[in-house]
Design an enzyme around this catalytic site. Structure first.
Site, PDB file in Angstrom:
ATOM      1  N   HIS A 178      -7.086  -6.009   2.277  1.00  0.00           N
ATOM      2  CA  HIS A 178      -5.959  -5.420   3.004  1.00  0.00           C
ATOM      3  C   HIS A 178      -5.349  -6.497   3.903  1.00  0.00           C
ATOM      4  O   HIS A 178      -6.086  -7.184   4.635  1.00  0.00           O
ATOM      5  CB  HIS A 178      -6.426  -4.273   3.905  1.00  0.00           C
ATOM      6  CG  HIS A 178      -6.939  -3.068   3.193  1.00  0.00           C
ATOM      7  ND1 HIS A 178      -6.179  -1.930   3.008  1.00  0.00           N
ATOM      8  CD2 HIS A 178      -8.144  -2.798   2.640  1.00  0.00           C
ATOM      9  CE1 HIS A 178      -6.900  -1.016   2.382  1.00  0.00           C
ATOM     10  NE2 HIS A 178      -8.100  -1.511   2.148  1.00  0.00           N
ATOM     11  N   ASN A 213     -12.882  -3.295   2.804  1.00  0.00           N
ATOM     12  CA  ASN A 213     -13.798  -2.179   2.991  1.00  0.00           C
ATOM     13  C   ASN A 213     -14.835  -2.238   1.874  1.00  0.00           C
ATOM     14  O   ASN A 213     -14.474  -2.397   0.705  1.00  0.00           O
ATOM     15  CB  ASN A 213     -13.051  -0.841   2.942  1.00  0.00           C
ATOM     16  CG  ASN A 213     -12.100  -0.671   4.109  1.00  0.00           C
ATOM     17  OD1 ASN A 213     -12.389  -1.099   5.223  1.00  0.00           O
ATOM     18  ND2 ASN A 213     -10.944  -0.064   3.861  1.00  0.00           N
ATOM     19  N   VAL A 220     -11.087   2.812  -3.593  1.00  0.00           N
ATOM     20  CA  VAL A 220     -10.770   2.252  -4.916  1.00  0.00           C
ATOM     21  C   VAL A 220     -11.804   1.159  -5.199  1.00  0.00           C
ATOM     22  O   VAL A 220     -11.924   0.195  -4.429  1.00  0.00           O
ATOM     23  CB  VAL A 220      -9.342   1.676  -4.956  1.00  0.00           C
ATOM     24  CG1 VAL A 220      -9.078   1.062  -6.325  1.00  0.00           C
ATOM     25  CG2 VAL A 220      -8.309   2.762  -4.651  1.00  0.00           C
ATOM     26  N   HIS A 276     -10.326  -5.358  -2.988  1.00  0.00           N
ATOM     27  CA  HIS A 276      -8.961  -5.658  -2.547  1.00  0.00           C
ATOM     28  C   HIS A 276      -8.996  -6.027  -1.084  1.00  0.00           C
ATOM     29  O   HIS A 276      -9.713  -5.412  -0.285  1.00  0.00           O
ATOM     30  CB  HIS A 276      -8.044  -4.449  -2.769  1.00  0.00           C
ATOM     31  CG  HIS A 276      -8.619  -3.152  -2.344  1.00  0.00           C
ATOM     32  ND1 HIS A 276      -9.594  -2.492  -3.068  1.00  0.00           N
ATOM     33  CD2 HIS A 276      -8.406  -2.398  -1.242  1.00  0.00           C
ATOM     34  CE1 HIS A 276      -9.943  -1.389  -2.439  1.00  0.00           C
ATOM     35  NE2 HIS A 276      -9.230  -1.314  -1.313  1.00  0.00           N
ATOM     36  N   ASP A 317       0.844  -1.196   0.000  1.00  0.00           N
ATOM     37  CA  ASP A 317       0.000   0.000   0.000  1.00  0.00           C
ATOM     38  C   ASP A 317       0.884   1.254   0.000  1.00  0.00           C
ATOM     39  O   ASP A 317       1.889   1.323   0.716  1.00  0.00           O
ATOM     40  CB  ASP A 317      -0.916  -0.008   1.230  1.00  0.00           C
ATOM     41  CG  ASP A 317      -2.078   0.952   1.087  1.00  0.00           C
ATOM     42  OD1 ASP A 317      -3.226   0.486   0.989  1.00  0.00           O
ATOM     43  OD2 ASP A 317      -1.840   2.179   1.062  1.00  0.00           O
TER      44      ASP A 317
HETATM   45  P1  5GP Z   1      -9.651   1.343   0.286  1.00  0.00           P
HETATM   46  O1  5GP Z   1      -9.648   2.697   0.939  1.00  0.00           O
HETATM   47  O2  5GP Z   1     -10.399   1.372  -1.035  1.00  0.00           O
HETATM   48  O3  5GP Z   1     -10.112   0.201   1.167  1.00  0.00           O
HETATM   49  O4  5GP Z   1      -8.140   0.993  -0.020  1.00  0.00           O
HETATM   50  C1  5GP Z   1      -7.466   1.565  -1.098  1.00  0.00           C
HETATM   51  C2  5GP Z   1      -6.012   1.539  -0.750  1.00  0.00           C
HETATM   52  O5  5GP Z   1      -5.268   1.762  -1.932  1.00  0.00           O
HETATM   53  C3  5GP Z   1      -5.605   2.617   0.249  1.00  0.00           C
HETATM   54  O6  5GP Z   1      -5.071   2.017   1.414  1.00  0.00           O
HETATM   55  C4  5GP Z   1      -4.566   3.453  -0.519  1.00  0.00           C
HETATM   56  O7  5GP Z   1      -3.510   3.892   0.293  1.00  0.00           O
HETATM   57  C5  5GP Z   1      -4.116   2.498  -1.600  1.00  0.00           C
HETATM   58  N1  5GP Z   1      -3.683   3.153  -2.821  1.00  0.00           N
HETATM   59  C6  5GP Z   1      -4.338   4.141  -3.482  1.00  0.00           C
HETATM   60  N2  5GP Z   1      -3.659   4.486  -4.584  1.00  0.00           N
HETATM   61  C7  5GP Z   1      -2.533   3.707  -4.607  1.00  0.00           C
HETATM   62  C8  5GP Z   1      -1.440   3.615  -5.519  1.00  0.00           C
HETATM   63  O8  5GP Z   1      -1.339   4.316  -6.532  1.00  0.00           O
HETATM   64  N3  5GP Z   1      -0.477   2.701  -5.225  1.00  0.00           N
HETATM   65  C9  5GP Z   1      -0.552   1.895  -4.119  1.00  0.00           C
HETATM   66  N4  5GP Z   1       0.468   1.040  -3.926  1.00  0.00           N
HETATM   67  N5  5GP Z   1      -1.576   1.964  -3.251  1.00  0.00           N
HETATM   68  C10 5GP Z   1      -2.559   2.857  -3.498  1.00  0.00           C
END
Ligand code: 5GP
Length: 114
Positions: A102, A87, A96, A100, A31
């Site tokens: 975590h 999430n 996103v 995914h 992440d």
């Molecule tokens: P969500 O908030 O949808 O559960 O998790 C999305 C995750 O994607 C977040 O923890 C965020 O830090 C990670 N993330 C967003 N954009 C990028 C990126 O460009 N590269 C990487 N490696 N992680 C990302």
């Protein structure tokens, strides 16, 4: 054809990332904004938007994500515990819209989560 998701752009290498695991079903990378010493995202190659978009035929795929997380946790030396989280939806913190898992570890994790 629909626009690629952010994570498909990572999968293709269009967006640089630290991919640490790949198999036919999924891939995983660190992440960009880690919430623990180990914070890895395990992503299916199939771009499903949210858990609410899962269909019966995705059941095995979801299992593959957890098997990958178990393997990565072992590879990362998370022998004393780790957490896996999906999430689902904006109110739960999903940003996103390509599901995914975590994988978080390397520190004591509080409960309940925020
Ligand atoms: P969500 O908030 O949808 O559960 O998790 C999305 C995750 O994607 C977040 O923890 C965020 O830090 C990670 N993330 C967003 N954009 C990028 C990126 O460009 N590269 C990487 N490696 N992680 C990302």
């Amino acid at each position: 054809m629909a626009d690629k998701t952010l994570f498909q752009r990572i999968e293709s290498g269009e967006i640089p990332s630290d991919i640490i695991y790949e198999d036919e079903h999924c891939f995983a990378f660190r992440d960009i904004n880690p919430q623990a010493p180990t914070h890895v995202l395990v992503v299916p190659r199939k771009p499903i938007a949210t858990l609410n978009d899962l269909v019966d035929e995705d059941a095995a795929l979801v299992g593959q994500l957890f098997l990958a997380a178990k393997q990565i946790a072992a590879d990362e030396g998370l022998d004393d515990g780790y957490r896996t989280v999906f999430n689902c939806g904006e109110k739960a913190g999903q940003t996103v819209f390509h599901i995914h898992l975590h994988l978080l570890g390397g520190r004591r994790l509080g409960w309940p989560p925020g």
